[in-house]
Enzyme design. Sequence first.
Site, short mmCIF file in Angstrom:
data_model
loop_
_atom_site.label_atom_id
_atom_site.label_comp_id
_atom_site.label_asym_id
_atom_site.label_seq_id
_atom_site.Cartn_x
_atom_site.Cartn_y
_atom_site.Cartn_z
N SER A 152 1.00 -1.17 0.17
CA SER A 152 -0.01 0.07 -0.01
C SER A 152 0.81 1.28 -0.03
O SER A 152 1.68 1.38 -0.86
CB SER A 152 -0.89 -0.04 1.07
OG SER A 152 -2.04 0.85 1.10
N ASP A 239 -8.64 -5.21 -6.11
CA ASP A 239 -8.30 -4.21 -5.24
C ASP A 239 -9.39 -2.96 -5.35
O ASP A 239 -9.25 -2.11 -6.28
CB ASP A 239 -6.90 -3.77 -5.29
CG ASP A 239 -6.39 -2.88 -4.05
OD1 ASP A 239 -7.20 -2.42 -3.29
OD2 ASP A 239 -5.24 -2.99 -3.96
N HIS A 271 -7.06 -5.65 -1.74
CA HIS A 271 -5.82 -4.98 -1.15
C HIS A 271 -4.94 -5.71 -0.18
O HIS A 271 -4.90 -5.70 0.93
CB HIS A 271 -6.47 -3.65 -0.67
CG HIS A 271 -5.25 -2.48 -0.25
ND1 HIS A 271 -4.90 -1.88 -1.29
CD2 HIS A 271 -5.12 -2.06 0.81
CE1 HIS A 271 -3.92 -1.01 -0.69
NE2 HIS A 271 -3.88 -0.96 0.37
#
Length: 335
Positions: A152, A239, A271
């Site tokens: 991320s 995601d 994600h």
Amino acid sequence: MYYRYARGSGELTKLFSARPALDGKPLVKQWPQEIPSRDGLTLVSYLTLPHKADPEQDGKPNTPAPLVLHVHGGPWARDTYGYSSTPQWLANRGYAVLQVNYRGSTGFGKDFVNKSNFEWAGKMHEDLIDAVDWAVKQGITTADQVAIMGGSYGGYATLVGLTFTPDTFKCGVDVVGPSNLMTLFNTFPAYWASFMQQWYHRVGDPRTDEGKQKLLDRSPITHVDKIKKPLLIAQGANDPRVKQAESDQIVEAMKAKNIPVTYVLFPDEGHGFARSENSKAYTAAAEGFLGTCLGGRVEPIGKDLTGSSITVPVGADIVPGLPEALRSHTQAIKN
């Protein structure tokens, strides 16, 4: 492990193990550190050293080891003291691991978070570079044996590391990291509407021409031609926060410029990795990639792809054993 501490006598009584499956395993200690930033901040960090570099396990390396700078996501989150699977895995393979609570990390006061405003790829990244320089000066590693990885925001930091400071890191592993802050903002899920004001205030405001330009200037995709070190990108096709297009566009840009890249794509993930089979397949690919780059211990991929949905559209040949494993792999996609 949980203990009862008697304040009067100082006696410790073992109560129970929180992770009995790990009892007796060759785990290593995690060492809290306070690293100074160039502008006077204290960066609370955590160092994990492999047995080979620190056989006494006293937190002081006898010899330098290849280092992985493992950057946490968020960025409004933090690394904490305690067991963490990724540093233990990497240390087992022979790497020192440094986790840095760069400015913007939570748990250190509002001012520490506010000092990260509009500092993506700026002072937030300088904190990471300062931590690498500290590790080199401490003899933990050498300047030519440092990798950067994370998920991320940590994936974004990896891309920033290879574009804004292309000579600092020997390679990078990016998991679901955004490459283009403009397209990231444009594709945030609708349920983040109430959260967007914080992004405008802390990262940049794409509703103005000046804001758009600043976001583009801080986007790794804008500087892709500066990449000259190996990169592995892992992405989940579903995601909702960092769309697949974030990885696709930087992979395509690197291909267009003949810059090698390995792209690991999971069609049934979002994600991060929800399925253990996919996590294992990613880990096998990342371990082989880091072994090629930094020379750490690598286990043969073997059947590590079994049950996973892994695809490798680009660059499988960079990871030893991955092309052969893919040829015999039966893809398993779970809805």
